[in-house]
Design a protein around this motif. Sequence first.
Motif, mmCIF file in Angstrom:
data_model
loop_
_atom_site.group_PDB
_atom_site.id
_atom_site.type_symbol
_atom_site.label_atom_id
_atom_site.label_comp_id
_atom_site.label_asym_id
_atom_site.label_seq_id
_atom_site.Cartn_x
_atom_site.Cartn_y
_atom_site.Cartn_z
ATOM 1 N N ALA A 40 0.855 -1.158 0.001
ATOM 2 C CA ALA A 40 -0.041 -0.093 -0.065
ATOM 3 C C ALA A 40 0.853 1.261 0.040
ATOM 4 O O ALA A 40 0.588 2.116 0.704
ATOM 5 N N GLN B 127 -2.962 -7.930 -7.874
ATOM 6 C CA GLN B 127 -2.759 -8.808 -6.508
ATOM 7 C C GLN B 127 -3.472 -10.081 -7.121
ATOM 8 O O GLN B 127 -4.706 -10.219 -7.152
ATOM 9 N N ALA C 41 -7.322 -5.782 -9.454
ATOM 10 C CA ALA C 41 -6.610 -4.669 -9.921
ATOM 11 C C ALA C 41 -6.787 -3.546 -8.909
ATOM 12 O O ALA C 41 -7.955 -3.233 -8.594
ATOM 13 N N LEU C 42 -5.579 -3.014 -8.780
ATOM 14 C CA LEU C 42 -5.556 -1.954 -7.647
ATOM 15 C C LEU C 42 -4.805 -0.786 -8.291
ATOM 16 O O LEU C 42 -3.860 -0.788 -8.988
ATOM 17 N N ARG D 163 -2.826 2.267 -9.134
ATOM 18 C CA ARG D 163 -1.347 2.993 -8.520
ATOM 19 C C ARG D 163 -1.036 4.214 -9.534
ATOM 20 O O ARG D 163 -1.323 4.096 -10.718
ATOM 21 N N ILE E 31 -8.344 8.155 -4.683
ATOM 22 C CA ILE E 31 -9.460 7.848 -4.836
ATOM 23 C C ILE E 31 -10.559 8.681 -4.205
ATOM 24 O O ILE E 31 -11.404 9.297 -5.000
ATOM 25 N N ILE F 143 -14.180 10.347 -10.815
ATOM 26 C CA ILE F 143 -13.912 9.112 -10.381
ATOM 27 C C ILE F 143 -14.635 8.402 -11.501
ATOM 28 O O ILE F 143 -14.288 7.030 -11.692
ATOM 29 N N GLU G 13 -15.981 -5.581 -7.736
ATOM 30 C CA GLU G 13 -16.046 -5.378 -6.497
ATOM 31 C C GLU G 13 -16.857 -4.163 -6.054
ATOM 32 O O GLU G 13 -16.423 -3.066 -6.210
ATOM 33 N N ASP H 283 -15.142 -5.757 1.432
ATOM 34 C CA ASP H 283 -14.687 -5.345 2.749
ATOM 35 C C ASP H 283 -16.067 -5.768 3.725
ATOM 36 O O ASP H 283 -16.525 -5.270 4.703
ATOM 37 N N GLY I 77 -5.936 -9.666 2.793
ATOM 38 C CA GLY I 77 -5.030 -9.124 3.716
ATOM 39 C C GLY I 77 -4.224 -10.053 4.513
ATOM 40 O O GLY I 77 -4.200 -9.976 5.711
ATOM 41 N N VAL I 78 -4.271 -11.311 3.813
ATOM 42 C CA VAL I 78 -3.745 -12.695 4.681
ATOM 43 C C VAL I 78 -2.248 -12.449 4.574
ATOM 44 O O VAL I 78 -1.718 -12.505 3.591
ATOM 45 N N GLU I 79 -1.547 -12.385 5.835
ATOM 46 C CA GLU I 79 -0.247 -12.022 5.616
ATOM 47 C C GLU I 79 0.623 -13.135 6.212
ATOM 48 O O GLU I 79 1.617 -13.069 5.902
ATOM 49 N N GLY J 177 -3.525 -11.484 -0.544
ATOM 50 C CA GLY J 177 -2.439 -10.833 0.596
ATOM 51 C C GLY J 177 -0.983 -11.185 0.717
ATOM 52 O O GLY J 177 -0.678 -11.829 -0.295
HETATM 53 P P1 C2E Z 1 -9.277 -2.770 -1.170
HETATM 54 O O1 C2E Z 1 -10.389 -3.150 -2.245
HETATM 55 O O2 C2E Z 1 -9.967 -3.418 0.163
HETATM 56 O O3 C2E Z 1 -8.150 -3.326 -1.371
HETATM 57 C C1 C2E Z 1 -7.271 -4.020 -0.726
HETATM 58 C C2 C2E Z 1 -6.204 -3.156 0.057
HETATM 59 O O4 C2E Z 1 -5.308 -3.812 0.811
HETATM 60 C C3 C2E Z 1 -5.234 -2.548 -1.042
HETATM 61 O O5 C2E Z 1 -4.870 -1.533 -0.715
HETATM 62 C C4 C2E Z 1 -4.061 -3.812 -1.146
HETATM 63 O O6 C2E Z 1 -2.828 -3.213 -1.586
HETATM 64 C C5 C2E Z 1 -4.217 -3.820 0.452
HETATM 65 N N1 C2E Z 1 -3.552 -5.283 1.035
HETATM 66 C C6 C2E Z 1 -3.780 -6.496 0.283
HETATM 67 N N2 C2E Z 1 -3.051 -7.327 0.797
HETATM 68 C C7 C2E Z 1 -2.730 -6.917 2.012
HETATM 69 C C8 C2E Z 1 -1.922 -7.422 3.224
HETATM 70 O O7 C2E Z 1 -1.657 -8.575 3.499
HETATM 71 N N3 C2E Z 1 -1.643 -6.617 4.093
HETATM 72 C C9 C2E Z 1 -1.918 -5.321 4.154
HETATM 73 N N4 C2E Z 1 -1.554 -4.574 5.034
HETATM 74 N N5 C2E Z 1 -2.545 -4.577 3.202
HETATM 75 C C10 C2E Z 1 -2.914 -5.531 2.142
HETATM 76 P P2 C2E Z 1 -4.641 -0.171 -1.873
HETATM 77 O O8 C2E Z 1 -4.258 -0.817 -3.124
HETATM 78 O O9 C2E Z 1 -3.990 1.069 -1.012
HETATM 79 O O10 C2E Z 1 -6.050 0.353 -1.996
HETATM 80 C C11 C2E Z 1 -7.011 0.913 -1.101
HETATM 81 C C12 C2E Z 1 -8.393 1.097 -1.495
HETATM 82 O O11 C2E Z 1 -8.389 1.703 -2.550
HETATM 83 C C13 C2E Z 1 -9.111 -0.342 -1.917
HETATM 84 O O12 C2E Z 1 -9.380 -1.071 -0.711
HETATM 85 C C14 C2E Z 1 -10.245 -0.108 -2.730
HETATM 86 O O13 C2E Z 1 -11.383 0.451 -1.976
HETATM 87 C C15 C2E Z 1 -9.502 1.365 -3.436
HETATM 88 N N6 C2E Z 1 -9.077 1.295 -4.753
HETATM 89 C C16 C2E Z 1 -7.928 0.825 -5.256
HETATM 90 N N7 C2E Z 1 -8.073 0.718 -6.708
HETATM 91 C C17 C2E Z 1 -9.366 1.291 -6.898
HETATM 92 C C18 C2E Z 1 -9.908 1.529 -8.185
HETATM 93 O O14 C2E Z 1 -9.463 1.152 -9.193
HETATM 94 N N8 C2E Z 1 -11.190 2.044 -7.883
HETATM 95 C C19 C2E Z 1 -11.938 2.252 -7.016
HETATM 96 N N9 C2E Z 1 -13.052 2.858 -6.992
HETATM 97 N N10 C2E Z 1 -11.300 2.070 -5.734
HETATM 98 C C20 C2E Z 1 -10.005 1.364 -5.932
#
Ligand code: C2E
Length: 398
Positions: free
Chosen positions: A116, A159, A174-175, A177, A192, A201, A261, A290, A347-349, A367
């Motif tokens: 993150a 991821q 897809a996340l 960046r 976001i 958005i 999602e 979530d 978030g499985v670590e 995760g």
């Molecule tokens: P989310 O959908 O709940 O995504 C999971 C977040 O947890 C991601 O953060 C990911 O990088 C992080 N994560 C995954 N595995 C682990 C782990 O094992 N440990 C920890 N500590 N964290 C983990 P990220 O990438 O910062 O995204 C945050 C949020 O931003 C996402 O939560 C999602 O709600 C939003 N987001 C990201 N990309 C998009 C997008 O393209 N469109 C929209 N509308 N929202 C997005």
Amino acid sequence: MLDVARVERDPGAVATILRELFGKFSIHLALEDRLLYPKLRNWPVPHLQAVANRFEVEMGGMKAEFDRYRRSWPGPQAISAAPARFVAETLAVLGALEQRINREDQDLYPSFEETACAPATQFGPFGTAASVRPVLSDDQLAKALPRAIEDGRIVPFFQPKFDIFRKRIIGFEALARWPDPYWGMVAPIRFIPAAEEAGLILALGEAMLAASCREAAAWDADASIAVNVSPHQLSRGSDFVAMVSSTLAETGLPPARLELEITESVMMEPSLRGVIDALTAMGVGIAIDDFGTGYSSLAYLKRFSASTVKIDKSFIDDMPAALDSCILVDAIIRLGHGLGMTVVAEGVESAEQVEALELAGCDIIQGYAIAPALAGAQAVGLLAAQGHEDKPPMAMKG
Ligand code: C2E
Ligand code: CA
Ligand code: CA
């Protein structure tokens, strides 16, 4: 300050400033050599190990060389005797340092980026990014965001979603960046909400969907792609459905390989039910994101035609130590299965969490225990490394 005229004017001040600066560089190099590279070498992601090894081979000797230079430094008198030579030598050393930092910013940190976006902050030059990188203010973010979206500089990272029983990656989430050459990696938790506020958005969501589908269409086999959807996008109703449909047609991705999602709270909005039904009718999967953080009305799980439920990280965090979290996770898994849904843990670590989730019958885990979000090429590499289903599964740590 490093032009000859200035150095001639005040060699004492120049020497003092550079000594301070170089002292910090030295600490930075030592921290990397002793802490960062060894840590990355043991990170359970093969391509990161490769990057760390490469950096160590190519740059490991830099600190010794740099310290030799620091020790041999002339005093102000010697500097003023040959200021041009002093400037040239110092610029050469600074150039080498700059090159190293540039390469780290472009190659090492983006590879490591995920967590993150934390690493860019934790391991930035001088140990903290803040001392070198200017802090991106809300105003600056709001100003830069439209261009970044327009220019396609906000891109999907991927991821892995790992099937615990088949021991295979079955798809990716897809996340978004935003790697910025000046500000470093800007986190989605910042851009976001800013995009939502600025009315951007829709454009960002559309771009993310298109880029994600395009990448996924090129993956072989039947790896799926999960894309996050903002409530604003859903509230567009049939326009949103049409946009998804034309994106699928344009990219050639079969609808069954796309999952959208949607957060739990949105699922509870009765007016959005039609949109979700239309998407489902198209063959697109719906995941409740979530799960457990909102009202968690279990009744709503049944009302919507969601194919997947994602258990929020906050429940996984306390596993397996906290009994109540284990009981909740166990109940969500059973309920989800009872309703014919696939259950994903987020978030499985740790290895213990993987084991507990496997015992509880969870289908898919996501995760850092598997991998952070990766650049497209690396995601493809992981898929290629595990081969096809009939071949033995890849070995996974964790
Ligand atoms: P989310 O959908 O709940 O995504 C999971 C977040 O947890 C991601 O953060 C990911 O990088 C992080 N994560 C995954 N595995 C682990 C782990 O094992 N440990 C920890 N500590 N964290 C983990 P990220 O990438 O910062 O995204 C945050 C949020 O931003 C996402 O939560 C999602 O709600 C939003 N987001 C990201 N990309 C998009 C997008 O393209 N469109 C929209 N509308 N929202 C997005
Ligand atoms: Ca998500
Ligand atoms: Ca989530």
